[in-house]
Design a protein around this motif. Structure first.
Motif, short mmCIF file in Angstrom:
data_model
loop_
_atom_site.label_atom_id
_atom_site.label_comp_id
_atom_site.label_asym_id
_atom_site.label_seq_id
_atom_site.Cartn_x
_atom_site.Cartn_y
_atom_site.Cartn_z
N LYS A 28 0.88 -1.18 -0.06
CA LYS A 28 -0.04 -0.22 0.36
C LYS A 28 1.10 1.17 0.11
CE LYS A 28 -3.73 1.64 1.81
NZ LYS A 28 -5.09 1.36 2.74
N LYS A 29 1.78 1.26 0.91
CA LYS A 29 3.04 2.82 0.84
C LYS A 29 3.34 2.36 -0.45
CE LYS A 29 5.63 2.68 4.57
NZ LYS A 29 6.59 1.96 5.21
N ALA A 30 4.06 1.55 -0.91
CA ALA A 30 4.77 1.30 -2.74
C ALA A 30 3.81 2.13 -3.57
CB ALA A 30 4.89 -0.27 -2.83
N GLU A 31 2.42 1.94 -4.11
CA GLU A 31 1.80 2.01 -4.46
C GLU A 31 1.47 3.70 -4.54
OE1 GLU A 31 -1.75 -0.57 -4.19
OE2 GLU A 31 -1.01 -2.28 -5.40
N LYS A 32 1.47 4.20 -2.77
CA LYS A 32 0.93 5.51 -3.17
C LYS A 32 1.73 6.51 -3.42
CE LYS A 32 -0.25 8.87 0.65
NZ LYS A 32 -1.09 9.19 2.18
N LEU A 33 3.63 5.95 -3.45
CA LEU A 33 4.01 6.58 -3.72
C LEU A 33 4.33 6.41 -5.10
CD1 LEU A 33 6.86 4.78 -1.24
CD2 LEU A 33 7.04 7.04 -1.45
N VAL A 34 3.72 5.65 -5.35
CA VAL A 34 3.65 5.55 -7.45
C VAL A 34 2.89 6.88 -7.91
CG1 VAL A 34 3.40 4.37 -9.11
CG2 VAL A 34 5.18 3.61 -8.40
N GLU A 35 1.97 6.66 -7.12
CA GLU A 35 0.81 7.67 -7.29
C GLU A 35 1.39 8.85 -7.18
OE1 GLU A 35 -2.17 5.39 -4.97
OE2 GLU A 35 -2.99 4.31 -6.84
N GLU A 36 2.36 9.29 -5.92
CA GLU A 36 2.43 10.05 -5.58
C GLU A 36 3.56 11.59 -6.60
OE1 GLU A 36 2.12 10.75 -1.58
OE2 GLU A 36 0.28 11.31 -1.92
N GLU A 56 9.35 -1.88 -3.85
CA GLU A 56 7.91 -2.20 -4.38
C GLU A 56 7.57 -1.59 -5.28
OE1 GLU A 56 7.34 -5.60 -4.39
OE2 GLU A 56 9.35 -5.80 -3.31
N ALA A 57 7.88 0.33 -4.71
CA ALA A 57 7.77 1.04 -5.67
C ALA A 57 7.70 1.75 -7.18
CB ALA A 57 7.76 2.41 -4.85
N VAL A 58 9.12 0.94 -7.01
CA VAL A 58 10.00 0.38 -7.31
C VAL A 58 9.43 -0.51 -8.72
CG1 VAL A 58 12.79 0.65 -9.23
CG2 VAL A 58 12.30 1.84 -7.32
N LYS A 59 8.93 -0.89 -8.20
CA LYS A 59 8.84 -2.66 -9.71
C LYS A 59 7.12 -2.17 -9.57
CE LYS A 59 11.00 -6.23 -6.73
NZ LYS A 59 10.66 -7.63 -5.30
N ILE A 60 6.88 -0.96 -8.98
CA ILE A 60 4.99 -0.55 -9.80
C ILE A 60 6.04 -0.14 -9.94
CG2 ILE A 60 3.03 0.64 -9.44
CD1 ILE A 60 3.36 -1.06 -5.94
N PHE A 61 6.61 1.22 -10.08
CA PHE A 61 6.54 1.93 -11.14
C PHE A 61 6.56 1.66 -12.42
CE2 PHE A 61 9.91 4.97 -13.79
CZ PHE A 61 8.95 6.31 -13.19
N LYS A 62 8.15 0.84 -12.51
CA LYS A 62 8.86 -0.03 -14.06
C LYS A 62 7.63 -0.99 -14.74
CE LYS A 62 12.84 -1.65 -13.55
NZ LYS A 62 13.92 -2.56 -12.91
N SER A 63 6.49 -1.04 -14.04
CA SER A 63 5.65 -2.83 -14.62
C SER A 63 4.55 -1.36 -15.33
CB SER A 63 4.51 -3.24 -14.11
OG SER A 63 4.26 -2.19 -12.58
N ARG A 64 4.55 -0.56 -14.68
CA ARG A 64 3.48 0.59 -15.23
C ARG A 64 4.13 1.64 -16.51
NH1 ARG A 64 0.26 3.25 -10.24
NH2 ARG A 64 -0.51 1.61 -9.50
N ASN A 65 5.54 1.71 -16.80
CA ASN A 65 5.91 2.23 -17.46
C ASN A 65 6.68 1.61 -18.74
OD1 ASN A 65 5.70 5.30 -16.88
ND2 ASN A 65 5.80 4.18 -15.11
N SER A 66 6.87 0.34 -18.25
CA SER A 66 6.77 -0.01 -19.55
C SER A 66 5.63 -0.80 -20.60
CB SER A 66 7.46 -2.11 -18.80
OG SER A 66 6.38 -2.93 -18.73
N LYS A 67 4.45 -0.10 -20.64
CA LYS A 67 3.58 -0.55 -21.88
C LYS A 67 4.04 0.53 -22.74
CE LYS A 67 0.92 -1.64 -17.89
NZ LYS A 67 0.01 -2.05 -17.50
#
Length: 84
Positions: free
Chosen positions: A10-18, A73-84
């Protein structure tokens, strides 16, 4: 194997969203602290220089559990969202 809590995700997702994750170079990212907006940490590959990561590694190393933290974990989420 990673072992993490729902709170970490949850903290990781918030970091990416913000917009708390920034690519510095190649596989090096700067990630804002979730508790102190004036601080940030460097994530390089699968390591982070935050205290939580170091502490996790210290207590779980050698038990087959890979160290992680909300910044990694935020970096992993960031990479997955920006690899498209």
């Amino acid at each position: 194997m990673y072992k993490m809590s729902a709170k970490t995700i949850k903290k990781a997702e918030k970091l990416v969203e913000e917009d708390g994750v920034a690519l510095v170079s190649d596989d090096l990212y700067q990630v804002r602290s979730s508790s102190d907006k004036s601080k940030s940490y460097m994530v390089d590959g699968d390591t982070c220089d935050c205290f939580g990561f170091k502490n996790y590694y210290k207590f779980h190393h050698g038990k087959g559990i890979k160290a992680t933290c909300s910044h990694l974990e935020a970096v992993k989420i960031f990479k997955s969202r920006n690899s498209k």
